[in-house]
Design an enzyme around this catalytic site. Structure first.
Site, mmCIF file in Angstrom:
data_model
loop_
_atom_site.group_PDB
_atom_site.id
_atom_site.type_symbol
_atom_site.label_atom_id
_atom_site.label_comp_id
_atom_site.label_asym_id
_atom_site.label_seq_id
_atom_site.Cartn_x
_atom_site.Cartn_y
_atom_site.Cartn_z
ATOM 1 N N ASN A 161 10.136 -3.330 -2.695
ATOM 2 C CA ASN A 161 10.676 -2.168 -2.241
ATOM 3 C C ASN A 161 12.185 -1.880 -2.618
ATOM 4 O OD1 ASN A 161 8.209 -1.428 -1.391
ATOM 5 N ND2 ASN A 161 8.573 -1.779 0.760
ATOM 6 N N CYS A 179 8.737 3.005 4.592
ATOM 7 C CA CYS A 179 9.134 1.698 3.971
ATOM 8 C C CYS A 179 10.526 1.710 3.248
ATOM 9 C CB CYS A 179 8.130 1.365 3.326
ATOM 10 S SG CYS A 179 6.497 1.085 3.827
ATOM 11 N N LEU A 231 0.791 -1.167 0.119
ATOM 12 C CA LEU A 231 -0.094 -0.041 0.094
ATOM 13 C C LEU A 231 0.704 1.203 -0.243
ATOM 14 C CD1 LEU A 231 -2.249 -1.275 2.907
ATOM 15 C CD2 LEU A 231 -2.543 -1.458 0.438
HETATM 16 C C1 UDX Z 1 5.794 2.308 -0.634
HETATM 17 C C2 UDX Z 1 5.648 1.358 -1.826
HETATM 18 O O1 UDX Z 1 5.185 2.111 -2.782
HETATM 19 C C3 UDX Z 1 4.423 0.468 -1.230
HETATM 20 O O2 UDX Z 1 4.241 -0.522 -2.232
HETATM 21 C C4 UDX Z 1 4.957 -0.088 0.078
HETATM 22 O O3 UDX Z 1 4.250 -1.206 0.471
HETATM 23 C C5 UDX Z 1 5.326 0.769 1.281
HETATM 24 O O4 UDX Z 1 6.183 1.573 0.587
HETATM 25 P P1 UDX Z 1 5.358 4.711 0.425
HETATM 26 O O5 UDX Z 1 6.228 4.808 1.162
HETATM 27 O O6 UDX Z 1 3.628 5.114 0.959
HETATM 28 O O7 UDX Z 1 5.040 3.357 -0.509
HETATM 29 O O8 UDX Z 1 5.319 5.760 -0.713
HETATM 30 P P2 UDX Z 1 5.840 5.765 -2.352
HETATM 31 O O9 UDX Z 1 4.824 6.496 -3.154
HETATM 32 O O10 UDX Z 1 6.331 4.532 -2.723
HETATM 33 O O11 UDX Z 1 7.140 6.721 -2.375
HETATM 34 C C6 UDX Z 1 8.185 6.434 -1.493
HETATM 35 C C7 UDX Z 1 9.243 7.565 -1.675
HETATM 36 O O12 UDX Z 1 9.931 7.358 -2.914
HETATM 37 C C8 UDX Z 1 8.796 9.084 -1.613
HETATM 38 O O13 UDX Z 1 9.808 9.679 -0.573
HETATM 39 C C9 UDX Z 1 8.499 9.525 -2.880
HETATM 40 O O14 UDX Z 1 8.708 11.067 -3.024
HETATM 41 C C10 UDX Z 1 9.724 8.948 -3.541
HETATM 42 N N1 UDX Z 1 9.650 8.907 -4.850
HETATM 43 C C11 UDX Z 1 8.593 8.007 -5.528
HETATM 44 C C12 UDX Z 1 10.522 9.522 -5.756
HETATM 45 O O15 UDX Z 1 11.372 10.182 -5.509
HETATM 46 N N2 UDX Z 1 10.286 9.199 -7.284
HETATM 47 C C13 UDX Z 1 9.374 8.442 -7.527
HETATM 48 O O16 UDX Z 1 9.334 8.334 -9.030
HETATM 49 C C14 UDX Z 1 8.633 7.860 -6.806
#
Ligand code: UDX
Length: 446
Positions: free
Chosen positions: A211, A263, A153
């Site tokens: 992840n 995460c 999620l």
């Molecule tokens: C993540 C996973 O997507 C999810 O499947 C898992 O179970 C929990 O961890 P989340 O931590 O809620 O979810 O956020 P996510 O949207 O994945 O972003 C994580 C981080 O990566 C954020 O700091 C976001 O800004 C960064 N990010 C994401 C980027 O810098 N670039 C991107 O292209 C995507």
């Protein structure tokens, strides 16, 4: 089906509410009585779009209940999910399983009939085996089995992710556990969501591998963004150019100030710990972690560059503090090392975040919070975009410029169009985009 959910944090609460919405009878258990009282009053302990309505609707129908009493919550349950926290252990980064094992011990004593015990918390490979051992040792009813069902999620989109998953992964060692999980997820199964049945250890590792791979994609594009800046290419176009290849895919190719949240930072470290214990080097993930740590620390220098080399005595307006939009979560947010470095170097920081200001107040010392995005600009020398909230995309740049004393934007999420920012009189610096006025770059290219 009667389900118990132990832990009403982010994962437990969202999963419990969604299972109730599928028509199951769900009891959520948490030791924290203030959380349970709040939930019984219809107040949410976390900020997640759509959650409050879902919880209220299912609680009103009597399908979703909240209790601090584990024995009461698990009475008659055929499935018991463990969704308690697994924070990174201080010092070594290993996932701390204290809460998981404490819950399992209590559960073993409370169960009156056999149940399937399922980990939803992200746990290192082999944790399911240890849970099975503890259950047996503590006298859980014969026939109780253990399965792994990791969550995928995203905060801010958790309910949609739960109800329309790319896949459901179930790791189980016996047919009874598989049957119970098949029944729990039947509504999604009918909707053609792929369900993958694997061994328990495979399911546990799948979560970490997913992840770690996504974190790798982000660090990769962040390094490509640096290269784009050096050679005069545009990372947005490079990302599109590679992302249209089905084998690569367009998602998670947005450059930024480094990944944060609850995460990726924790799970990449835990994967490295598992690998070290298994004696198998994971050079790629190790490097991803290093690249990300360095990136977060390097962001302050970009702000200093925009101000001619030093932030001392400068007023810095910060747009966004949460680790990503649509959440109030500040855990491992890239804003933390950045803002702290700016303050340490003698800057005065004013910030606004649409949701995370309460959380941020407990994290930062010595920053000024204002109540809207435009006020961040008042007398600022530079604006720094750290989180890409939608409401920042539509800000009137002329209006912002008029309230500032300087004319710089450091856009760490590439939310603004450079030519538009320059028309409003800004010196615009994005990530991975050619540096310098757009017209000069075009002239050089011609
Ligand atoms: C993540 C996973 O997507 C999810 O499947 C898992 O179970 C929990 O961890 P989340 O931590 O809620 O979810 O956020 P996510 O949207 O994945 O972003 C994580 C981080 O990566 C954020 O700091 C976001 O800004 C960064 N990010 C994401 C980027 O810098 N670039 C991107 O292209 C995507």
């Amino acid at each position: 089906m009667r389900i118990a959910m132990i832990g009403t944090g982010y994962v437990g609460l969202v999963s419990g509410a969604c299972f109730a919405d599928f028509g199951h009878d769900v009891a959520c258990v948490d030791k924290d009585s203030s959380k349970i009282d709040a939930l019984n009053d219809g107040r949410m302990p976390i900020w997640e779009p759509g959650l409050e309505g879902l919880v209220k609707a299912n609680a009103e129908r009597g399908r979703l209940t909240f209790t601090t009493d584990l024995a009461e919550g698990v009475r008659g349950a055929e499935a018991v999910f463990i969704a308690v926290g697994t924070p990174a252990r201080r010092g070594d980064g290993h996932a701390d399983l204290t809460f998981v094992f404490a819950a399992v011990r209590e559960l073993a004593k409370a169960l009156e009939s056999p149940a399937v015990v399922i980990t939803k918390s992200t746990v290192p490979v082999g944790t399911g085996d240890e849970i099975a051992r503890i259950l047996k040792q503590e006298g859980a009813p014969a026939g109780t089995s253990v399965a792994s069902n990791p969550e995928f999620l995203r905060e801010g989109a958790a309910i949609a992710d739960f109800k329309h998953p790319d896949r459901i992964v179930v790791g189980a060692e016996d047919e009874q556990a598989r049957e119970v999980l098949r029944e729990i997820y039947r509504p999604l199964f009918l909707n053609k969501a792929p369900i993958l049945f694997t061994g328990r250890r495979t399911a546990e590792l799948t979560k970490y591998a997913a992840n770690a791979f996504l974190a790798t994609k982000i660090s990769f594009i962040n390094e490509i963004a640096d290269l784009c800046e050096a050679v005069g290419a545009d990372v947005q176009e490079v990302a599109r150019g590679i992302g249209l290849d089905n084998r690569i895919g367009p998602k998670f190719l947005h450059p930024g100030p480094g990944y944060g949240g609850s995460c990726f930072p924790k799970d990449t470290l835990a994967l490295l710990q598992t690998a070290e214990q298994a004696g198998v080097d994971q050079r790629i993930v190790r490097t991803v972690v290093e690249v990300n740590d360095a990136r977060k620390l390097g962001m302050a220098a970009r702000v200093a560059d925009a101000l001619g080399g030093s932030v001392k005595g400068k007023r810095i307006g910060v747009l966004g503090l949460a680790f990503k939009p649509n959440t109030d979560d500040m855990r491992d947010a890239p804003s933390i090392p950045l803002v702290n470095a700016l303050i340490e170097q003698g800057a005065e920081v004013t910030a606004f975040d649409p949701a995370a200001m309460d959380q941020a107040a407990g994290v930062f010392e010595g920053i000024n919070f204002v109540r809207d995005a435009y006020s961040v600009a008042d007398d600022a020398d530079v604006l720094v975009v750290i989180t890409e909230w939608d409401e920042f995309r539509g800000l009137d740049l002329d209006k912002l410029a008029a309230r500032m004393r300087g004319r710089s934007i450091v856009d760490l999420r590439n939310v603004y169009d450079r030519e538009e920012a320059e028309r409003a009189g800004f010196d615009y610096r994005g990530l991975g985009r050619p540096v310098g006025p757009a017209t000069a770059v075009r002239a050089a290219a011609e």
